[in-house]
Design a protein around this motif. Structure first.
Motif, short mmCIF file in Angstrom:
data_model
loop_
_atom_site.label_atom_id
_atom_site.label_comp_id
_atom_site.label_asym_id
_atom_site.label_seq_id
_atom_site.Cartn_x
_atom_site.Cartn_y
_atom_site.Cartn_z
N SER A 1 2.36 16.49 -10.69
CA SER A 1 3.51 15.88 -9.98
C SER A 1 3.08 14.55 -9.38
O SER A 1 3.83 13.56 -9.44
N ALA A 2 1.91 14.50 -8.80
CA ALA A 2 1.40 13.25 -8.25
C ALA A 2 1.22 12.22 -9.36
O ALA A 2 1.60 11.06 -9.23
N TRP A 3 0.67 12.66 -10.46
CA TRP A 3 0.42 11.75 -11.59
C TRP A 3 1.75 11.17 -12.11
O TRP A 3 1.85 9.98 -12.42
N ASN A 4 2.79 12.00 -12.15
CA ASN A 4 4.12 11.50 -12.58
C ASN A 4 4.62 10.40 -11.66
O ASN A 4 5.14 9.38 -12.11
N LYS A 5 4.49 10.59 -10.35
CA LYS A 5 4.92 9.55 -9.41
C LYS A 5 4.05 8.29 -9.58
O LYS A 5 4.56 7.18 -9.57
N ILE A 6 2.76 8.48 -9.75
CA ILE A 6 1.84 7.34 -9.86
C ILE A 6 2.18 6.49 -11.09
O ILE A 6 2.20 5.26 -11.03
N ILE B 1 5.00 5.96 -12.46
CA ILE B 1 6.18 5.12 -12.18
C ILE B 1 5.78 3.98 -11.24
O ILE B 1 6.10 2.82 -11.47
N LEU B 2 5.04 4.30 -10.20
CA LEU B 2 4.66 3.25 -9.23
C LEU B 2 3.83 2.15 -9.88
O LEU B 2 3.98 0.97 -9.55
N LYS B 3 2.95 2.53 -10.79
CA LYS B 3 2.08 1.51 -11.40
C LYS B 3 2.86 0.51 -12.25
O LYS B 3 2.43 -0.61 -12.45
N LYS C 1 0.84 -1.20 0.00
CA LYS C 1 0.00 0.00 0.00
C LYS C 1 0.88 1.26 0.00
O LYS C 1 1.71 1.44 0.90
N ILE C 2 0.68 2.08 -1.01
CA ILE C 2 1.47 3.31 -1.14
C ILE C 2 0.49 4.48 -1.30
O ILE C 2 -0.42 4.44 -2.13
#
Ligand SMILES: C[C@@]1(CC(=O)O)C2=NC(=C\c3[nH]c(c(CCC(=O)O)c3CC(=O)O)Cc3[nH]c(c(CC(=O)O)c3CCC(=O)O)/C=C3\N/C(=C\2)[C@@H](CCC(=O)O)[C@]3(C)CC(=O)O)/[C@H]1CCC(=O)O
Ligand SMILES: NC(=O)c1ccc[n+]([C@@H]2O[C@H](COP(=O)([O-])OP(=O)(O)OC[C@H]3O[C@@H](n4cnc5c(N)ncnc54)[C@H](O)[C@@H]3O)[C@@H](O)[C@H]2O)c1
Length: 153
Positions: free
Chosen positions: A29-34, A36-38, A20-21
């Motif tokens: 900026s959040a979308w960019n991190k998401i 990568i995480l996905k 869980k992240i």
């Protein structure tokens, strides 16, 4: 290269399959991190006062709310992308107390972990970091590595 942040980040590789992240903030900026995480099969959730269309349309669960400490419960790590220094500092304090690893995007001095630039080809993963001192140099080095692997095989 810029001056040191006083940090000493250990590059490690961590299995986040099903972990869980939490992403706090719902802008680009959040979308960019998401994004990568996905790629690494994480179980990502978002909380934000407002979320962008990309997040809305991605199917990632999100809640529209202001951050509070209880939101950290049950998460392995958290990425803050709010751009509000006061909120970020609160998340750093709360993360320490709750034992949740904290990344404040674009704020290496506040981060417990930072995000490297990644080159991935099948099982090969090369992560580049400048210890948070030179993000543009990091991206350039990753792009050179990518060029090397994609032109010298
Ligand atoms: C690699 C990558 C991974 C990721 O984000 O997951 C990543 N930043 C990426 C992109 C990017 N970042 C920025 C832009 C400019 C455009 C924009 O402003 O949007 C772009 C380009 C773009 O968006 O295309 C601005 C920026 N970033 C930071 C600062 C603050 C500072 O440097 O002090 C500033 C303002 C700099 C200034 O003053 O100009 C800080 C951090 N950025 C890091 C990682 C960590 C350090 C890694 C290391 O050790 O070197 C660290 C410390 C913390 C963190 O965020 O984890 C990802 C590439 C994804 C890819 O290409 O695969
Ligand atoms: N084109 C790109 O790749 C790119 C990348 C990064 C940023 N940008 C641009 O830079 C600007 C900033 O983008 P951004 O995503 O860094 O910031 P943003 O301001 O767009 O998003 C911040 C997010 O944090 C949320 N937030 C703020 N306080 C909160 C709180 N207390 N609790 C919960 N959520 C809270 C907001 O609701 C919002 O969703 C934008 O104009 C964006 O388009 C562009």
């Amino acid at each position: 290269m810029r001056k040191s942040t006083g940090k000493n980040f250990l590059p490690i590789a961590i299995d986040i399959t099903g972990e869980k992240i939490l992403v706090i903030g719902g802008g680009q900026s959040a979308w960019n991190k998401i994004k990568i995480l996905k790629r690494f099969d994480a179980d990502v959730e978002v909380i934000a006062l407002k979320v962008c269309d990309e997040i809305k349309e991605s199917g990632i669960p999100y809640r529209i709310k202001a951050y509070e400490k209880a939101d950290l419960s049950g998460f392995l790590m958290v990425y803050s992308c709010t751009n509000y220094p006061e909120v970020d500092r609160q998340i750093v304090r709360d993360g320490r107390e709750a034992g949740v690893l904290v990344n404040i995007h674009d704020q290496p001095a506040l981060c417990q972990f930072i995000s490297p630039a990644i080159y991935q080809k099948d099982h090969l993963r090369i992560a580049v970091t400048s210890n948070g001192t030179d993000v543009y140099g990091t991206i350039e080095a990753r792009d050179r590595i990518k060029h090397y692997f994609e032109n010298n095989q």
